[in-house]
Write a protein that holds these residues in place. Structure first.
Motif, PDB file in Angstrom:
ATOM      1  N   ASP A  25     120.148  91.650  68.051  1.00 23.23           N
ATOM      2  CA  ASP A  25     120.765  90.949  69.184  1.00 23.23           C
ATOM      3  C   ASP A  25     121.055  89.489  68.848  1.00 23.23           C
ATOM      4  O   ASP A  25     122.111  88.947  69.214  1.00 23.23           O
ATOM      5  CB  ASP A  25     119.867  91.038  70.414  1.00 23.23           C
ATOM      6  CG  ASP A  25     119.785  92.452  70.973  1.00 23.23           C
ATOM      7  OD1 ASP A  25     120.749  93.218  70.787  1.00 23.23           O
ATOM      8  OD2 ASP A  25     118.755  92.791  71.588  1.00 23.23           O
ATOM      9  N   ARG A  26     120.137  88.867  68.147  1.00 19.69           N
ATOM     10  CA  ARG A  26     120.357  87.472  67.761  1.00 19.69           C
ATOM     11  C   ARG A  26     121.554  87.365  66.813  1.00 19.69           C
ATOM     12  O   ARG A  26     122.398  86.473  66.956  1.00 19.69           O
ATOM     13  CB  ARG A  26     119.104  86.904  67.100  1.00 19.69           C
ATOM     14  CG  ARG A  26     119.276  85.453  66.645  1.00 19.69           C
ATOM     15  CD  ARG A  26     118.057  84.943  65.907  1.00 19.69           C
ATOM     16  NE  ARG A  26     118.312  83.628  65.324  1.00 19.69           N
ATOM     17  CZ  ARG A  26     117.516  83.037  64.465  1.00 19.69           C
ATOM     18  NH1 ARG A  26     116.387  83.638  64.077  1.00 19.69           N
ATOM     19  NH2 ARG A  26     117.814  81.843  63.983  1.00 19.69           N
ATOM     20  N   ALA A  82     124.608  98.289  71.470  1.00 21.59           N
ATOM     21  CA  ALA A  82     124.449  96.826  71.458  1.00 21.59           C
ATOM     22  C   ALA A  82     125.633  96.165  70.764  1.00 21.59           C
ATOM     23  O   ALA A  82     126.167  95.149  71.240  1.00 21.59           O
ATOM     24  CB  ALA A  82     123.142  96.443  70.771  1.00 21.59           C
ATOM     25  N   ALA A  83     126.062  96.727  69.639  1.00 23.07           N
ATOM     26  CA  ALA A  83     127.188  96.150  68.905  1.00 23.07           C
ATOM     27  C   ALA A  83     128.486  96.281  69.699  1.00 23.07           C
ATOM     28  O   ALA A  83     129.281  95.331  69.777  1.00 23.07           O
ATOM     29  CB  ALA A  83     127.316  96.832  67.549  1.00 23.07           C
ATOM     30  N   ARG A 108     128.867  96.471  72.922  1.00 20.14           N
ATOM     31  CA  ARG A 108     128.842  95.555  74.065  1.00 20.14           C
ATOM     32  C   ARG A 108     129.050  94.105  73.648  1.00 20.14           C
ATOM     33  O   ARG A 108     129.485  93.277  74.452  1.00 20.14           O
ATOM     34  CB  ARG A 108     127.524  95.708  74.822  1.00 20.14           C
ATOM     35  CG  ARG A 108     127.449  97.020  75.605  1.00 20.14           C
ATOM     36  CD  ARG A 108     126.114  97.223  76.282  1.00 20.14           C
ATOM     37  NE  ARG A 108     126.121  98.422  77.135  1.00 20.14           N
ATOM     38  CZ  ARG A 108     125.055  98.959  77.679  1.00 20.14           C
ATOM     39  NH1 ARG A 108     123.853  98.392  77.496  1.00 20.14           N
ATOM     40  NH2 ARG A 108     125.140 100.044  78.431  1.00 20.14           N
ATOM     41  N   ALA A 109     128.753  93.818  72.375  1.00 21.62           N
ATOM     42  CA  ALA A 109     129.004  92.474  71.849  1.00 21.62           C
ATOM     43  C   ALA A 109     130.427  92.324  71.337  1.00 21.62           C
ATOM     44  O   ALA A 109     130.793  91.265  70.830  1.00 21.62           O
ATOM     45  CB  ALA A 109     128.004  92.175  70.730  1.00 21.62           C
ATOM     46  N   MET A 119     132.686  92.705  81.112  1.00 19.32           N
ATOM     47  CA  MET A 119     132.622  92.628  79.657  1.00 19.32           C
ATOM     48  C   MET A 119     133.799  91.811  79.130  1.00 19.32           C
ATOM     49  O   MET A 119     134.933  91.964  79.582  1.00 19.32           O
ATOM     50  CB  MET A 119     132.658  94.035  79.043  1.00 19.32           C
ATOM     51  CG  MET A 119     132.598  94.044  77.517  1.00 19.32           C
ATOM     52  SD  MET A 119     132.760  95.722  76.838  1.00 19.32           S
ATOM     53  CE  MET A 119     131.284  96.476  77.471  1.00 19.32           C
ATOM     54  N   GLU A 120     133.534  91.012  78.158  1.00 18.40           N
ATOM     55  CA  GLU A 120     134.586  90.190  77.579  1.00 18.40           C
ATOM     56  C   GLU A 120     135.597  91.061  76.856  1.00 18.40           C
ATOM     57  O   GLU A 120     135.258  92.030  76.187  1.00 18.40           O
ATOM     58  CB  GLU A 120     133.959  89.214  76.582  1.00 18.40           C
ATOM     59  CG  GLU A 120     134.978  88.284  75.912  1.00 18.40           C
ATOM     60  CD  GLU A 120     134.306  87.313  74.963  1.00 18.40           C
ATOM     61  OE1 GLU A 120     135.019  86.664  74.198  1.00 18.40           O
ATOM     62  OE2 GLU A 120     133.076  87.226  75.005  1.00 18.40           O
ATOM     63  N   ARG A 171     128.863  86.999  65.945  1.00 23.23           N
ATOM     64  CA  ARG A 171     129.995  87.655  66.595  1.00 23.23           C
ATOM     65  C   ARG A 171     130.877  88.396  65.581  1.00 23.23           C
ATOM     66  O   ARG A 171     132.065  88.090  65.431  1.00 23.23           O
ATOM     67  CB  ARG A 171     130.808  86.661  67.415  1.00 23.23           C
ATOM     68  CG  ARG A 171     130.013  85.982  68.512  1.00 23.23           C
ATOM     69  CD  ARG A 171     130.890  85.349  69.573  1.00 23.23           C
ATOM     70  NE  ARG A 171     131.764  86.294  70.236  1.00 23.23           N
ATOM     71  CZ  ARG A 171     131.372  87.144  71.192  1.00 23.23           C
ATOM     72  NH1 ARG A 171     130.101  87.174  71.575  1.00 23.23           N
ATOM     73  NH2 ARG A 171     132.233  87.969  71.739  1.00 23.23           N
ATOM     74  N   LEU A 206     124.133  89.391  66.583  1.00 26.33           N
ATOM     75  CA  LEU A 206     125.371  89.637  67.315  1.00 26.33           C
ATOM     76  C   LEU A 206     125.793  88.412  68.116  1.00 26.33           C
ATOM     77  O   LEU A 206     126.983  88.077  68.181  1.00 26.33           O
ATOM     78  CB  LEU A 206     125.187  90.835  68.246  1.00 26.33           C
ATOM     79  CG  LEU A 206     125.022  92.204  67.567  1.00 26.33           C
ATOM     80  CD1 LEU A 206     124.604  93.258  68.594  1.00 26.33           C
ATOM     81  CD2 LEU A 206     126.302  92.623  66.860  1.00 26.33           C
ATOM     82  N   ALA A 207     124.833  87.734  68.704  1.00 26.66           N
ATOM     83  CA  ALA A 207     125.145  86.551  69.506  1.00 26.66           C
ATOM     84  C   ALA A 207     125.601  85.383  68.647  1.00 26.66           C
ATOM     85  O   ALA A 207     126.516  84.641  69.028  1.00 26.66           O
ATOM     86  CB  ALA A 207     123.927  86.155  70.338  1.00 26.66           C
ATOM     87  N   GLU A 208     124.971  85.207  67.490  1.00 26.54           N
ATOM     88  CA  GLU A 208     125.271  84.036  66.660  1.00 26.54           C
ATOM     89  C   GLU A 208     126.484  84.246  65.755  1.00 26.54           C
ATOM     90  O   GLU A 208     127.273  83.319  65.538  1.00 26.54           O
ATOM     91  CB  GLU A 208     124.045  83.685  65.807  1.00 26.54           C
ATOM     92  CG  GLU A 208     122.875  83.174  66.625  1.00 26.54           C
ATOM     93  CD  GLU A 208     121.684  82.776  65.767  1.00 26.54           C
ATOM     94  OE1 GLU A 208     120.693  82.283  66.339  1.00 26.54           O
ATOM     95  OE2 GLU A 208     121.755  82.938  64.520  1.00 26.54           O
TER      96      GLU A 208
END
Length: 385
Positions: free
Chosen positions: A74-75, A100-101, A103-104, A1-2, A81, A77-79
């Motif tokens: 999910d989209r 989900a949040a 982990r992002a 994980m980052e 951040r 969170l990815a876009e």
């Protein structure tokens, strides 16, 4: 994980990027005003709003005057951040959305009820990163914040009014059939429980915050009016570790609505009476005979009035986010209220006494608040739906 880097670690002046998930009433009435108020004090910006209803997400962003609308978490969170995600969705979505949040790399501020079971809560806590300074997931328990609760908490901690002996916690509200017309209400799998879980949890959380850990509970629950899966009224007797004996009443059958906490100490009674939020004036301290007027004046000096509110809690959470430290109402501090609610249901449905720490993996009340109790659990077809 980052590794998550807090805004303060990156740059003290960098805005905290916030995304709002669930654009219904609570987001508009409570989350958005709190974020706007805090944005006037510190670098903060709303970058996105997410809802399965695209029109609702778009309308929310238009009302906020900022942010991009999404229908896919999910989209987003990815876009985008985001640094912080606020959740105002129904309880059955909280576990998956929070994880989900986290982990992002985003912190989470989740409306109560936190999730439908202790098993779900523990899964959320397992997704946090305490050794890295976050992210963490906190529950919206705004009633424990504000000048009134801060003052009384300090008095009780210092035993300024003597030992707490007797307590009463009351959430007696009124909900008609129209309230239950929403298909997710009154159902274990979607609302998470009846008034003990969805309404009274706020006052029970405040009671726990004031008195500390509980030790054992006995309870009753009933469906007296509404044709729903969950209860519409419950009562409980609780003994705290410090010896305090308390009664708890949760109801959605009470036309004269009130939220109340009363604590009788050796030298004074402290009482809070309100409905959905409190100010200093909602607290009353009544001394025992013989207590000096000068002492009473000190007890009654609440200082500047800071109402309980989403804003009050969120202000502290943002400080913790920037500092990379665990916020209040997260982890064990947030779990204790859900544990008490779970124990209330177990005590009510089994007719026994439930002790703190008793409900864990393998206990039916760990994975479902109804514990598959006859007459309370959903029908098998509904459980598998």
């Amino acid at each position: 994980m980052e590794v998550f880097v807090t805004p303060s670690q990156a740059s003290p002046s960098r805005p905290i990027r916030v995304a709002i998930v669930g654009t219904g009433a609570i987001a508009r009435v409570s989350h958005l005003p709190a974020l706007r108020a805090l944005a006037a004090e510190q670098p903060l910006e709303i970058v996105a709003a997410v809802d399965v209803d695209a029109a609702s997400a778009e309308a929310f962003c238009a009302e906020a005057g900022t942010g991009r609308p999404y229908t896919d978490l999910d989209r987003m969170l990815a876009e985008e951040r985001p640094d912080l995600v606020t959740l105002g969705t129904p309880p059955r979505f909280h576990r998956d959305q929070t994880i989900a949040a986290l982990r992002a790399g985003a912190w989470v501020w989740c409306e109560k009820p936190p999730c439908p079971s202790l098993e779900d809560f523990d899964a959320i806590e397992a997704a946090e990163a305490p050794d890295k300074g976050g992210p963490f997931a906190a529950i919206v328990f705004q009633h424990r914040f504000g000048s009134g609760s801060d003052h009384v908490r300090a008095l009780l901690a210092e035993r300024a009014m003597g030992r707490p002996l007797v307590a009463h916690c009351q959430t007696t509200w009124y909900r008609d059939e129209a309230y239950y017309s929403a298909p997710w209400r009154g159902r274990w799998s979607t609302e998470g429980g009846g008034p003990a879980m969805g309404h009274g949890i706020h006052q029970m959380d405040l009671l726990l915050d004031l008195l500390g850990p509980w030790a054992e509970i006995r309870a009753m629950a009933g469906r007296l009016v509404h044709d729903v899966e969950t209860e519409d009224v419950s009562t409980a007797l609780v003994r705290f570790e410090n010896g305090t004996m308390a009664t708890i009443v949760n109801s959605v059958l009470s036309p004269d609505e009130v939220s109340r906490i009363r604590i009788d100490c050796e030298r004074a009674t402290v009482e809070l009476t309100h409905l959905y939020g409190h100010r200093n004036a909602d607290w009353r301290i009544t001394p025992a005979p013989g207590v000096a007027a000068e002492q009473v004046a000190v007890w009654r000096d609440f200082g500047a009035d800071v109402p309980s509110s989403h804003e009050a809690q969120l202000r502290g959470l943002l400080r913790d986010l920037r500092a990379g430290r665990r916020p209040r109402s997260s982890g064990a501090d947030g779990r204790t209220s859900l544990e008490l609610v779970s124990a209330l249901y177990k005590a009510a449905f089994t007719g026994g006494t439930v002790r703190a720490g008793e409900i864990g993996p393998g206990d039916p009340y760990y994975s479902a608040l109804h514990g598959n109790a006859p007459g309370w659990a959903p029908e098998p077809a509904e459980q598998s739906a």
